[in-house]
Motif scaffolding. Sequence first.
Motif, mmCIF file in Angstrom:
data_model
loop_
_atom_site.group_PDB
_atom_site.id
_atom_site.type_symbol
_atom_site.label_atom_id
_atom_site.label_comp_id
_atom_site.label_asym_id
_atom_site.label_seq_id
_atom_site.Cartn_x
_atom_site.Cartn_y
_atom_site.Cartn_z
ATOM 1 N N ARG A 19 81.976 10.757 0.851
ATOM 2 C CA ARG A 19 81.760 11.583 -0.346
ATOM 3 C C ARG A 19 80.943 10.841 -1.396
ATOM 4 O O ARG A 19 80.089 11.445 -2.056
ATOM 5 C CB ARG A 19 83.098 12.068 -0.884
ATOM 6 C CG ARG A 19 83.712 13.078 0.081
ATOM 7 C CD ARG A 19 85.078 13.531 -0.300
ATOM 8 N NE ARG A 19 85.557 14.477 0.714
ATOM 9 C CZ ARG A 19 86.757 15.006 0.730
ATOM 10 N NH1 ARG A 19 87.638 14.707 -0.222
ATOM 11 N NH2 ARG A 19 87.097 15.848 1.687
ATOM 12 N N VAL A 20 81.167 9.547 -1.557
ATOM 13 C CA VAL A 20 80.357 8.739 -2.478
ATOM 14 C C VAL A 20 78.898 8.748 -2.018
ATOM 15 O O VAL A 20 77.981 8.973 -2.818
ATOM 16 C CB VAL A 20 80.900 7.290 -2.558
ATOM 17 C CG1 VAL A 20 79.908 6.358 -3.234
ATOM 18 C CG2 VAL A 20 82.248 7.259 -3.270
ATOM 19 N N LEU A 21 78.683 8.514 -0.726
ATOM 20 C CA LEU A 21 77.319 8.477 -0.197
ATOM 21 C C LEU A 21 76.641 9.843 -0.253
ATOM 22 O O LEU A 21 75.453 9.949 -0.540
ATOM 23 C CB LEU A 21 77.320 7.931 1.232
ATOM 24 C CG LEU A 21 77.748 6.471 1.373
ATOM 25 C CD1 LEU A 21 77.876 6.090 2.844
ATOM 26 C CD2 LEU A 21 76.790 5.548 0.644
ATOM 27 N N ARG A 22 77.403 10.898 0.014
ATOM 28 C CA ARG A 22 76.845 12.255 -0.039
ATOM 29 C C ARG A 22 76.416 12.598 -1.468
ATOM 30 O O ARG A 22 75.394 13.237 -1.680
ATOM 31 C CB ARG A 22 77.857 13.264 0.493
ATOM 32 C CG ARG A 22 77.304 14.669 0.597
ATOM 33 C CD ARG A 22 78.198 15.631 1.339
ATOM 34 N NE ARG A 22 79.602 15.473 1.048
ATOM 35 C CZ ARG A 22 80.565 15.445 1.988
ATOM 36 N NH1 ARG A 22 80.272 15.560 3.264
ATOM 37 N NH2 ARG A 22 81.822 15.300 1.634
ATOM 38 N N GLU A 23 77.195 12.159 -2.456
ATOM 39 C CA GLU A 23 76.835 12.393 -3.859
ATOM 40 C C GLU A 23 75.501 11.712 -4.204
ATOM 41 O O GLU A 23 74.689 12.272 -4.935
ATOM 42 C CB GLU A 23 77.952 11.866 -4.767
ATOM 43 C CG GLU A 23 77.735 12.113 -6.225
ATOM 44 C CD GLU A 23 77.855 13.575 -6.631
ATOM 45 O OE1 GLU A 23 77.218 13.944 -7.637
ATOM 46 O OE2 GLU A 23 78.567 14.357 -5.960
ATOM 47 N N LYS A 24 75.276 10.543 -3.638
ATOM 48 C CA LYS A 24 74.047 9.784 -3.910
ATOM 49 C C LYS A 24 72.852 10.248 -3.089
ATOM 50 O O LYS A 24 71.717 10.215 -3.565
ATOM 51 C CB LYS A 24 74.267 8.291 -3.612
ATOM 52 C CG LYS A 24 75.183 7.600 -4.568
ATOM 53 C CD LYS A 24 75.317 6.131 -4.185
ATOM 54 C CE LYS A 24 76.230 5.414 -5.155
ATOM 55 N NZ LYS A 24 76.341 3.982 -4.831
ATOM 56 N N HIS A 25 73.099 10.641 -1.821
ATOM 57 C CA HIS A 25 72.000 10.856 -0.877
ATOM 58 C C HIS A 25 71.887 12.267 -0.325
ATOM 59 O O HIS A 25 70.962 12.549 0.435
ATOM 60 C CB HIS A 25 72.140 9.882 0.304
ATOM 61 C CG HIS A 25 72.181 8.447 -0.111
ATOM 62 N ND1 HIS A 25 71.058 7.737 -0.469
ATOM 63 C CD2 HIS A 25 73.232 7.592 -0.244
ATOM 64 C CE1 HIS A 25 71.400 6.497 -0.791
ATOM 65 N NE2 HIS A 25 72.711 6.387 -0.669
#
Length: 125
Positions: A19-25
């Motif tokens: 979820r952190v990575l999806r928010e960024k990328h």
Amino acid sequence: MPEPPKQVEATDLAIHLIRVLREKHGPLMFHQSGGCCDGSSPMCYPRGEFMVGDSDIQLGEVDGEPFYMSRSQFEYWKHTHLTLDVVPGRGGMFSLDSPEGLRFLIRSRVFDDNEIRELREAGRI
């Protein structure tokens, strides 16, 4: 017919990092590396950045993100349930987890006889 066992799942920690990575990328995808540069690490990419084709198989999804493996590697792992997890460290050099101070890791167990039967009946192995 009952739903066959999932072939890949994720821990709560892995889902948090996804979820952190999806928010960024944006939308993501995973490909289980078969060796070479990054060992056998699960690699996380922006969706569509890693080209999959007829030589790859989608094992399932983790938090809505597709998870792939090469067909040749799947022949060795098809009787194995994979769990995507996270540990401290640097991820693979091309994987989005690398700068986060965390890395994705695969934990595995062999499916039991009933699970293997259900996967065969569903045409998954």
